[in-house]
Design a protein around this motif. Structure first.
Motif, short mmCIF file in Angstrom:
data_model
loop_
_atom_site.label_atom_id
_atom_site.label_comp_id
_atom_site.label_asym_id
_atom_site.label_seq_id
_atom_site.Cartn_x
_atom_site.Cartn_y
_atom_site.Cartn_z
N PRO A 227 0.80 -1.23 0.00
CA PRO A 227 0.00 0.00 0.00
C PRO A 227 0.84 1.28 0.00
O PRO A 227 0.35 2.35 -0.34
CB PRO A 227 -0.84 -0.11 1.28
N SER A 228 2.12 1.19 0.36
CA SER A 228 2.94 2.41 0.29
C SER A 228 3.41 2.67 -1.14
O SER A 228 3.93 3.75 -1.43
CB SER A 228 4.18 2.26 1.18
N GLY A 230 2.46 0.66 -5.11
CA GLY A 230 1.41 0.55 -6.12
C GLY A 230 0.05 0.25 -5.52
O GLY A 230 -0.97 0.52 -6.15
N ALA A 232 -1.39 1.82 -3.41
CA ALA A 232 -2.01 3.05 -2.91
C ALA A 232 -3.27 3.42 -3.69
O ALA A 232 -4.21 4.00 -3.13
CB ALA A 232 -1.01 4.20 -2.96
N LYS A 261 -0.05 12.02 14.94
CA LYS A 261 1.14 11.15 15.00
C LYS A 261 0.82 9.81 15.66
O LYS A 261 1.49 8.83 15.43
CB LYS A 261 2.27 11.82 15.77
N ARG A 266 -2.59 7.34 7.08
CA ARG A 266 -1.99 8.35 6.22
C ARG A 266 -2.95 8.67 5.09
O ARG A 266 -3.72 7.80 4.67
CB ARG A 266 -0.65 7.85 5.64
N GLY A 269 -2.54 8.38 -1.45
CA GLY A 269 -2.45 9.17 -2.67
C GLY A 269 -1.74 10.49 -2.47
O GLY A 269 -1.62 11.29 -3.39
#
Ligand code: SDX
Length: 391
Positions: A227-228, A230, A232, A261, A266, A269
């Protein structure tokens, strides 16, 4: 100095390789493929021409393009026995899991007839992978929805053929509108290559051992899935689904979560390892998104409005501005793919399909040179030498 650029010693020490394929300036938001800016290519070229450019270093003339396109067209079928491989997966297997397995299995069909020291064999491997990825990607979808596989057709262009294999059935032919086919082709182009990202670096490191190109691309697919990276684009749609109702309160709640934090959430995109400015692909993707949704009468789509509000807020909010977090290539692509009718679990498969030309171009560049095995080093933080305790 290397080519056009003089690098500071600090940067040279971090560089993993030399390459002439793609140039990124993260501070200025610049992306060049063999020197051509991505926004000009996306608006004036097409994916097949971009594949030729990435592989060969120059734009093709009319004859070269026609011959290249014909070669790709006549490699789109897969070995009929490969269809049996799909049947080993559960129906609910994620299409990326299936694609990773099936592409790796291509090694078994072509490995013995492949000498990677032979330039012709390297070319044929590139043609086979670029040509067969849409066929195998569509087969992953058809398998997951329990429909029969659709064969490629030689009278359709690359993007039309993919949409045909995705949505036609033996009972009814799917005919994409020119706007949707063009949007699909543009999505392929905007994901084609991106310098030494995690999956391309994986392909290069795998290829540096002399592994066959099909195994290298399967390694790239596995790396892309996260997920970080492609994954995403699928995560963006899941985030928009989670935000749910298009209300300012909901949107502000998720902006606050992204800034917290203590919250692992997150803004999918957003942000990039290299870009500290707008991702130039995101600008073209946003324009394409507006064109497609207008064509489909979906310009008031609530998820598009939520995405645009997230972008507006993030571009003004100190947390994002301070960290130079901008929309990346994945932020709008999912909205377009959903509007075309592509299921969310196929988004990263389409990223892999698009990126295959980048992966194989980097593989070809590397194995054509003095292909020394990659061997990253580490900073050791473990125990000092010590004796094994005597019994
Ligand atoms: C792709 O490499 C490539 O070229 C990749 C790609 C390609 O074409 O191959 O461009 C495709 O992978 C695009 C990126 C897709 N990923 C996402 O959209 C996932 C969401 N983005 C983040 O996970 C993140 O931005 C990364 C992974 C993309 C980049 O991570 P970095 O460089 O490690 O970011 P960072 O952790 O150094 O960020 C600095 C700060 C941190 O906060 P502080 O510790 O300074 O307080 O920014 C924060 C991060 O917490 N941050 C975010 C954020 N991204 C970074 N905060 C909220 N939302 C975000 N999306």
């Amino acid at each position: 100095s290397k080519g056009l650029f003089t690098y500071d010693p600090g940067f040279v020490s971090t560089a993993s390789c030399e390459s002439a394929i793609t140039y990124i300036d993260g501070a200025k938001g610049v992306l060049l493929h063999r020197g051509y800016p991505i926004d000009q290519l996306a608006k004036q070229s097409d994916y097949i021409e971009l594949c030729y450019l990435l592989l060969n270093g120059e734009l093709p003339d009319a004859n070269q393009k026609k011959q290249f396109e014909t070669t790709i067209t006549y490699h789109t079928m897969v070995h009929e026995q490969l269809t049996q491989f799909f049947k080993g997966f559960r129906r609910d297997a994620h299409p990326m899991a299936i694609l990773c397995g099936v592409v790796g299995a291509l090694s078994a069909f072509y490995h013995d007839s492949l000498d990677i020291s032979n330039p012709r064999d390297r070319e044929v491997s590139a043609f086979r992978l670029i040509a067969k990825m849409p066929t195998m990607a569509a087969m992953c979808h058809k398998y997951s929805v329990g429909q029969p596989f659709m064969y490629p057709r030689n009278d359709l262009n690359y993007a039309e053929n993919f949409l045909h294999m995705m949505f036609s059935t033996p009972c009814e032919e799917y005919k994409p509108s020119p706007v949707l086919a063009k949007a699909m082709d543009r999505i392929f182009m905007l994901h084609a290559d991106h310098e030494q990202n995690a999956s391309t670096s994986t392909v290069r490191l795998t290829g540096s051992t002399g592994a066959n190109p099909f195994a290298c691309i399967a390694a790239g697919i596995a790396a892309l899935w996260g997920p970080s990276h492609g994954g995403a684009n699928e995560a963006v749609l899941n985030m928009l689904d989670e935000i749910g109702e298009d209300s300012e309160e909901n949107i502000q709640h998720f902006i606050a979560k992204a800034k917290d934090k203590d919250d692992p959430f997150r803004l999918m995109g957003f942000g990039h390892r290299v870009y500290r400015n707008f991702d130039p692909r995101a600008k073209v993707m946003k324009e394409t998104c507006d064109e497609v949704l207008a064509e489909l009468g979906l310009e008031n789509d609530p998820q598009l409005h939520i995405a645009k509000r997230l972008e507006e807020i993030a571009l003004e909010d100190e947390y994002f501005v301070q960290r130079k977090l901008y929309p990346n290539v994945d932020f709008y692509s999912g909205i377009i793919l959903k509007a075309i009718g592509i299921p969310t679990n196929m988004f990263t498969v389409i990223f892999a399909l698009s990126r295959t030309v980048g992966w194989i171009s980097h593989w070809k560049e590397m194995v054509s040179g003095d292909n020394k095995i990659g061997r990253p080093r580490q900073l050791y933080t473990g125990s000092d030498s010590r004796d094994y305790p005597s019994k």
